[in-house]
Design a protein around this motif. Structure first.
Motif, mmCIF file in Angstrom:
data_model
loop_
_atom_site.group_PDB
_atom_site.id
_atom_site.type_symbol
_atom_site.label_atom_id
_atom_site.label_comp_id
_atom_site.label_asym_id
_atom_site.label_seq_id
_atom_site.Cartn_x
_atom_site.Cartn_y
_atom_site.Cartn_z
ATOM 1 N N UNK A 106 16.219 6.902 5.391
ATOM 2 C CA UNK A 106 15.754 6.686 4.019
ATOM 3 C C UNK A 106 14.933 5.411 3.930
ATOM 4 N N UNK A 107 15.380 4.361 4.609
ATOM 5 C CA UNK A 107 14.638 3.092 4.599
ATOM 6 C C UNK A 107 13.248 3.264 5.199
ATOM 7 N N UNK A 108 13.182 4.008 6.290
ATOM 8 C CA UNK A 108 11.903 4.233 6.952
ATOM 9 C C UNK A 108 10.933 4.989 6.052
ATOM 10 N N UNK A 109 11.407 6.036 5.401
ATOM 11 C CA UNK A 109 10.542 6.839 4.548
ATOM 12 C C UNK A 109 10.042 6.038 3.363
ATOM 13 N N UNK A 110 10.950 5.264 2.739
ATOM 14 C CA UNK A 110 10.549 4.522 1.543
ATOM 15 C C UNK A 110 9.709 3.291 1.862
ATOM 16 N N UNK A 111 9.836 2.754 3.052
ATOM 17 C CA UNK A 111 9.062 1.553 3.405
ATOM 18 C C UNK A 111 7.765 1.893 4.113
ATOM 19 N N UNK A 112 7.545 3.153 4.458
ATOM 20 C CA UNK A 112 6.321 3.565 5.150
ATOM 21 C C UNK A 112 5.568 4.560 4.287
ATOM 22 N N UNK A 113 4.622 4.089 3.472
ATOM 23 C CA UNK A 113 3.850 5.022 2.654
ATOM 24 C C UNK A 113 3.081 6.001 3.505
ATOM 25 N N UNK A 114 2.916 7.207 2.962
ATOM 26 C CA UNK A 114 2.249 8.257 3.740
ATOM 27 C C UNK A 114 0.812 7.890 4.087
ATOM 28 N N UNK A 115 0.208 6.939 3.346
ATOM 29 C CA UNK A 115 -1.185 6.573 3.600
ATOM 30 C C UNK A 115 -1.377 6.048 5.023
ATOM 31 N N UNK A 116 -0.352 5.349 5.565
ATOM 32 C CA UNK A 116 -0.512 4.783 6.901
ATOM 33 C C UNK A 116 -0.518 5.868 7.963
ATOM 34 N N UNK A 117 -0.096 7.066 7.627
ATOM 35 C CA UNK A 117 -0.066 8.148 8.609
ATOM 36 C C UNK A 117 -1.475 8.617 8.971
ATOM 37 N N UNK A 118 -2.477 8.152 8.225
ATOM 38 C CA UNK A 118 -3.857 8.452 8.601
ATOM 39 C C UNK A 118 -4.138 7.957 10.014
ATOM 40 N N UNK A 119 -3.542 6.807 10.369
ATOM 41 C CA UNK A 119 -3.849 6.155 11.631
ATOM 42 C C UNK A 119 -2.882 6.548 12.749
ATOM 43 N N UNK A 120 -1.918 7.397 12.453
ATOM 44 C CA UNK A 120 -0.930 7.760 13.469
ATOM 45 C C UNK A 120 -1.532 8.554 14.617
ATOM 46 N N UNK A 121 -2.584 9.319 14.338
ATOM 47 C CA UNK A 121 -3.144 10.200 15.358
ATOM 48 C C UNK A 121 -4.505 9.716 15.857
ATOM 49 N N UNK A 122 -4.820 8.444 15.614
ATOM 50 C CA UNK A 122 -6.087 7.898 16.087
ATOM 51 C C UNK A 122 -6.025 7.654 17.595
ATOM 52 N N UNK A 123 -7.181 7.327 18.174
ATOM 53 C CA UNK A 123 -7.216 7.028 19.605
ATOM 54 C C UNK A 123 -6.272 5.882 19.935
ATOM 55 N N UNK A 124 -6.244 4.869 19.043
ATOM 56 C CA UNK A 124 -5.342 3.747 19.222
ATOM 57 C C UNK A 124 -4.532 3.570 17.950
ATOM 58 N N UNK A 125 -3.232 3.541 18.054
ATOM 59 C CA UNK A 125 -2.362 3.408 16.894
ATOM 60 C C UNK A 125 -1.767 2.003 16.861
#
Length: 363
Positions: A281-300
């Motif tokens: 729960x802490x992880x989900x609430x402290x990590x907005x979905x917007x940052x997931x844009x960069x999860x699959x980039x060449x460099x994360x």
């Protein structure tokens, strides 16, 4: 449920806005670094005042690749050389005798009308290199600069037009048309020159944007692939996370959806057959979905929860390439590229409408 879908729309708009800003920033950086706007303007002025470069060649690029290849890197820079000294206080007449040129029936003498115009515009120039940095000329300033050239001629407007015709300047035909339309009235002539030049700048801006849009398209494709931004997948992630957050909030407020929440926790947070609800729960609430844009980039980039730890960088070339070669992601990539073509201003306006943000008003 309505709130979940509103959050979905806002999340998608924010993602498109962020990527559009990156596209705009990269495009602006390229344009400024290569001084394309200034070169594009002076290429037009060279064509208008002095004609083409000879052999039917125009200074204005005729193809997209010429705008970002020939124009920036050519040794034939259309811009005048920057002069740090003040402009001459006395304007000399154009050193041409029209009657002698016509009588000799020889080739037109060489007169750099672009340089003469620049001398009347030096005060708005900024020292940024060996060439002028002027990339925009207000129509009023252009008309007054032209009137200064007219005042130096003994025959006034007629005398300047005659000399321009002698050196075969394309400007002669434009000025004669404006002069005749103004019925040889100086006030109306000045206003006519402003209107004509303003129309030319609008036409030039349309041509410039037509070329630049292909660069924006190329940057949009490059960023979409670099970040491996699948809009459909990202929207699904947003919808799932927002629904999950809404469920947690509902239970915290006394809701009775405990069973659904536990099932969700098992799916999302199970580690070796166990469930760690608090950390999940802490992880989900402290990590907005917007940052997931960069999860699959060449460099994360990963920022740990502990304050002592610093950000860590990891190359995901293998996983990134697998996503690019997976056909199922291509529709999402196409949607992202298409969305970025609308530009940052469009998505900012949509965001304002969704969130109710009002623009600042000058009182």
């Amino acid at each position: 449920m309505i709130s979940v879908y509103v959050d979905l729309a806002i999340g998608l708009v924010l993602a498109f806005l962020l990527l559009s800003l990156l596209v705009s920033g990269l495009n602006e950086a390229i344009v400024r670094l290569l001084a394309i706007r200034s070169k594009f303007l002076w290429a037009y002025l060279r064509d208008t005042l002095d004609g083409g470069r000879g052999k039917g060649l125009s200074w204005i690029p005729s193809r997209v690749r010429d705008v970002f290849a020939r124009l920036p890197f050519s040794k034939h820079d259309p811009r005048p050389v920057h002069d740090p000294d003040p402009a001459p206080s006395v304007v000399e007449p154009v050193p041409v005798d029209p009657e002698a040129v016509l009588a000799a029936d020889a080739s037109a003498p060489t007169v750099d009308m672009t340089k003469r115009l620049y001398e009347r515009l030096q005060e708005i120039d900024r020292p940024e290199g060996s060439r002028t940095s002027i990339s925009d000329i207000p129509p009023e300033r252009f008309s007054w600069a032209l009137l200064e050239l007219v005042a130096a001629e003994e025959g006034g407007v007629e005398g300047l037009i005659a000399k321009l015709e002698a050196v075969r300047s394309p400007l002669a035909g434009h000025l004669r048309g404006v002069w005749e339309a103004a019925q040889r009235d100086m006030g109306r002539f000045r206003k006519g020159v402003e209107d004509w030049f303003d129309g030319e700048m609008q036409r030039l801006s349309l041509l410039y944007r037509r070329y630049v849009k292909w660069v924006v398209f190329s940057l949009a494709v490059a960023l979409t692939l670099l970040f491996s931004m699948d809009s459909l997948e990202y929207g699904k992630t947003l919808l799932r996370d927002n629904a999950y957050r809404a469920a947690v909030t509902a239970i915290a407020g006394g809701g009775e959806s405990t069973t659904e929440l536990k099932d969700s926790l098992k799916d999302r947070c199970a580690v070796a057959g166990s469930v760690e609800p608090y950390s999940c729960v802490t992880e989900v609430f402290s990590s907005p979905a917007l940052v997931k844009i960069f999860d699959h980039a060449v460099m994360s980039v990963t920022i740990p929860a502990e304050e002592s730890g610093g950000p860590s960088f990891a190359f995901n070339v293998g996983a990134w390439w697998d996503r690019l070669t997976t056909v199922g992601h291509w529709p999402g990539y196409l949607i992202t590229v298409f969305a970025l073509l609308f530009g940052a201003s469009f998505w900012w306006d949509i965001l304002r409408r969704l969130t109710g943000i009002r623009g600042s008003r000058s009182g």
